[in-house]
Design a protein around this motif. Sequence first.
Motif, PDB file in Angstrom:
ATOM      1  N   GLY A 207       7.932  19.483  -9.302  1.00 18.98           N
ATOM      2  CA  GLY A 207       7.106  18.526 -10.042  1.00 18.98           C
ATOM      3  C   GLY A 207       7.651  17.113 -10.040  1.00 18.98           C
ATOM      4  N   ASP A 208       8.768  16.876  -9.361  1.00 20.21           N
ATOM      5  CA  ASP A 208       9.258  15.493  -9.253  1.00 20.21           C
ATOM      6  C   ASP A 208       8.352  14.720  -8.294  1.00 20.21           C
ATOM      7  OD1 ASP A 208      10.313  17.373  -7.450  1.00 20.21           O
ATOM      8  OD2 ASP A 208      12.093  16.199  -7.006  1.00 20.21           O
ATOM      9  N   GLU A 209       8.277  13.398  -8.506  1.00 25.00           N
ATOM     10  CA  GLU A 209       7.327  12.598  -7.733  1.00 25.00           C
ATOM     11  C   GLU A 209       7.996  11.367  -7.147  1.00 25.00           C
ATOM     12  OE1 GLU A 209       4.495  11.069 -10.498  1.00 25.00           O
ATOM     13  OE2 GLU A 209       4.250  13.013 -11.464  1.00 25.00           O
ATOM     14  N   ARG A 210       7.476  10.927  -6.004  1.00 27.43           N
ATOM     15  CA  ARG A 210       7.878   9.618  -5.461  1.00 27.43           C
ATOM     16  C   ARG A 210       6.677   8.988  -4.785  1.00 27.43           C
ATOM     17  NH1 ARG A 210      12.906  11.177  -1.873  1.00 27.43           N
ATOM     18  NH2 ARG A 210      12.588   9.140  -0.924  1.00 27.43           N
ATOM     19  N   ARG A 211       6.473   7.705  -5.055  1.00 27.16           N
ATOM     20  CA  ARG A 211       5.465   6.948  -4.327  1.00 27.16           C
ATOM     21  C   ARG A 211       6.199   6.026  -3.384  1.00 27.16           C
ATOM     22  NH1 ARG A 211       0.185   6.311  -7.470  1.00 27.16           N
ATOM     23  NH2 ARG A 211       0.379   8.227  -8.661  1.00 27.16           N
ATOM     24  N   VAL A 212       5.927   6.134  -2.106  1.00 24.78           N
ATOM     25  CA  VAL A 212       6.628   5.312  -1.122  1.00 24.78           C
ATOM     26  C   VAL A 212       5.617   4.387  -0.461  1.00 24.78           C
ATOM     27  CG1 VAL A 212       8.133   5.348   0.903  1.00 24.78           C
ATOM     28  CG2 VAL A 212       8.169   7.284  -0.703  1.00 24.78           C
ATOM     29  N   THR A 213       5.849   3.085  -0.593  1.00 22.66           N
ATOM     30  CA  THR A 213       4.922   2.122   0.023  1.00 22.66           C
ATOM     31  C   THR A 213       5.267   1.937   1.499  1.00 22.66           C
ATOM     32  OG1 THR A 213       6.329   0.227  -0.407  1.00 22.66           O
ATOM     33  CG2 THR A 213       4.759   0.829  -2.161  1.00 22.66           C
TER      34      THR A 213
ATOM     35  N   ARG B 210       0.852  -1.195   0.000  1.00 19.78           N
ATOM     36  CA  ARG B 210       0.000   0.000   0.000  1.00 19.78           C
ATOM     37  C   ARG B 210       0.889   1.247   0.000  1.00 19.78           C
ATOM     38  NH1 ARG B 210      -4.188   0.385   4.708  1.00 19.78           N
ATOM     39  NH2 ARG B 210      -5.076  -1.400   3.616  1.00 19.78           N
ATOM     40  N   VAL B 211       0.484   2.265  -0.780  1.00 17.86           N
ATOM     41  CA  VAL B 211       1.263   3.503  -0.813  1.00 17.86           C
ATOM     42  C   VAL B 211       1.021   4.273   0.481  1.00 17.86           C
ATOM     43  CG1 VAL B 211       1.585   5.722  -1.990  1.00 17.86           C
ATOM     44  CG2 VAL B 211       1.223   3.625  -3.324  1.00 17.86           C
ATOM     45  N   ALA B 212       2.116   4.632   1.130  1.00 16.28           N
ATOM     46  CA  ALA B 212       2.021   5.460   2.338  1.00 16.28           C
ATOM     47  C   ALA B 212       2.073   6.932   1.929  1.00 16.28           C
ATOM     48  CB  ALA B 212       3.163   5.139   3.291  1.00 16.28           C
ATOM     49  N   LEU B 213       3.022   7.255   1.065  1.00 12.75           N
ATOM     50  CA  LEU B 213       3.238   8.656   0.691  1.00 12.75           C
ATOM     51  C   LEU B 213       3.170   8.843  -0.811  1.00 12.75           C
ATOM     52  CD1 LEU B 213       6.377   9.310   2.956  1.00 12.75           C
ATOM     53  CD2 LEU B 213       3.970   9.757   3.529  1.00 12.75           C
TER      54      LEU B 213
END
Length: 654
Positions: free
Chosen positions: A104-110, A94-97
């Motif tokens: 505009g840079d992105e990160r998905r942190v699970t 599940r994505v936490a963040l």
Amino acid sequence: MSSQIDHLLTENRRFAPSPEFAADAVATADLYAQADADREGFWAEQARALHWHTPFSQVLDWSNPPFAQWFADGELNVAYNCLDRHVEAGNGDRVALLWEGEPGDERRVTYAELTDEVKRAANVLRGLGVEAGDRVAIYMPMIPEAIAAMLAVARLGAVHSVIFGGFSADSLRTRIDDAGAKVVITADGGYRKGRVSPLKPAVDQALADRGAGPQGTVEHVLVVRRTENEVGWTEGRDIWWHDAVPAASGEHEAQAFPAENPLFILYTSGTTGKPKGILHTSGGYLTQATFTNKVVHDLHPETDVFWCTADIGWITGHSYVTYGPLSNGATQVLYEGTPETPHPGRWWELVEKYGVTVLYTAPTAIRSFMKLGRQIPQQFDLSSIRLLGSVGEPINPEAWMWYREIIGADAAPIVDTWWQTETGSIMVSALPGVTETKPGSAQVPLPGIGVDVVDDQGEHVGNGNGGLLVLTQPWPSMLRGIWGDPERFVETYWEKFQNKGYYFAGDGARLDEDGDVWFLGRVDDVMNVSGHRLSTTEIESALVGNEAVAEAAVVGASDETTGQAVVAFVIVKQSYLSAHEPEGLADALRKWVGEQIGPIARPRDIYIVGELPKTRSGKIMRRLLRDVAEGREVGDTTTLADTAVMSVISAQVK
Ligand code: 6R9
């Protein structure tokens, strides 16, 4: 407070919860009855939603007031509750963040990734000598590592002190010294308003040249690389996060600590007096942050995308960015930058992009969006939003209605949540799906919370009357003290109503005919004009209700005949100025306030200004406006977001 608040706006609009919302709401009406029947049992049940390495047998120990202990013989690990337990329950993917940088840079942190990062960071800190009880200062931009840093400190049973990235080297030094921090975690810089805003240089400056004072306690500085600006480096002291953390072991078993183990110190903003290091501990704090986030924000962790726009440098960021949402296993948006960069619709673009369902922000932000006009949010698809929250100051009914209509599609419930750094979590708020809401009223104490409005003797004022807001019962996330100053703790919050054992919040409030609470601003913002008590908030609200006015701040200036006189500082809407002459506007507004509230509330002076002095958390510094209104030299402006504002205002007033 013996006399009543004499004049208040009458607000008759009511919004009942929709049956569809209520059907799926986390909160249910019976929570109140449960808590009333057995308050401690109620909190014990909420605490059991956490993972306890050692279950508690005792709920509240109030044998030595005002020093409370909650769940004292229980043991837990706060970081384990926010991370490992979700991974172990099969929710590691599940994505936490959902993080977005200002450029505009992105990160998905699970959850699995965040857990791994925190374990490594905890090992690094342990290697630097950080042990349970040691203090670690955190001075960072809104990047995932900032949250990982807080949790890594918590995982070790150590104590973090997050210092807002906008604070100066001087404020940083005072806070580092007061807490005796062993390690500082920072970044080279962060992005703000389209530029690199350096952080590491301020840390270097805070740690250098310690004058005649005590030798600094800081042994190491851990630095995240974010903006790649040139930074000074002290060999042996400074360590790059990207060198140390990935190289550290990913194995770290969370150890159990007593429920009353200190979790963090957070210094309150300097709107009044010298900053106080508010101390919070583990089990009670996490219990109430988790519970309130769940019921007040109606959090459904599997489906919601939560966004609390607060910086982690404030209590709202601690409880409703880091601890509440992560303990609940939610997915949330984390945004690094400012709302107007690179365009004024940036927040609404993020709401659309990430499908934000629950938005929690401050009235000052709402009013600045109002100022820019509804056409900006209306360019974006905000249909994912189903619940809105407000925090930080009283929200005037006009802003409340705008928030509901323009951002909430005239359907999303609004929760106006009152609480403080000291209370740790939300104390007074509607429960969405349960409570009928009223624009401008924060309304009712949450289940398990004792709130009253009393006079100077601590006697209940009764419905229809104003007085002082007190908390009548200890609560799990209450502050446990002021760091290093137990006397100040007793003096500031408990002495005033010692006979009753009440906590004095420093806020004026009124109970309406239904017994709902309306906050009137800090007590020092209540004016006394010819023996009549008038609230700054109330007059500001009336001014903002006029079509010409975008924002207003009101102060009581000393006056020979009336004791105090009402002085207003007003920002006029662009749209109004382009269609009208400003000539005569001050007089028209004076009359308007008289009509709205009564002649006694008519401001003596109205100054049309371009800006208002605000702290970095958006609170208007009325103290400085009072200096201007009383013709004094303007006092200390160092806690202002923009220190130049006061000279502009002084010039405009002259
Ligand atoms: C969470 C936070 C606390 C002070 C508090 C009060 C004001 C906060 C409010 C509100 C009216 C609300 N305040 N929420 N006033 N309605 N919903 O803001 O903590 O920074 O410590 O400020 O903010 O005056 O005493 P903190």
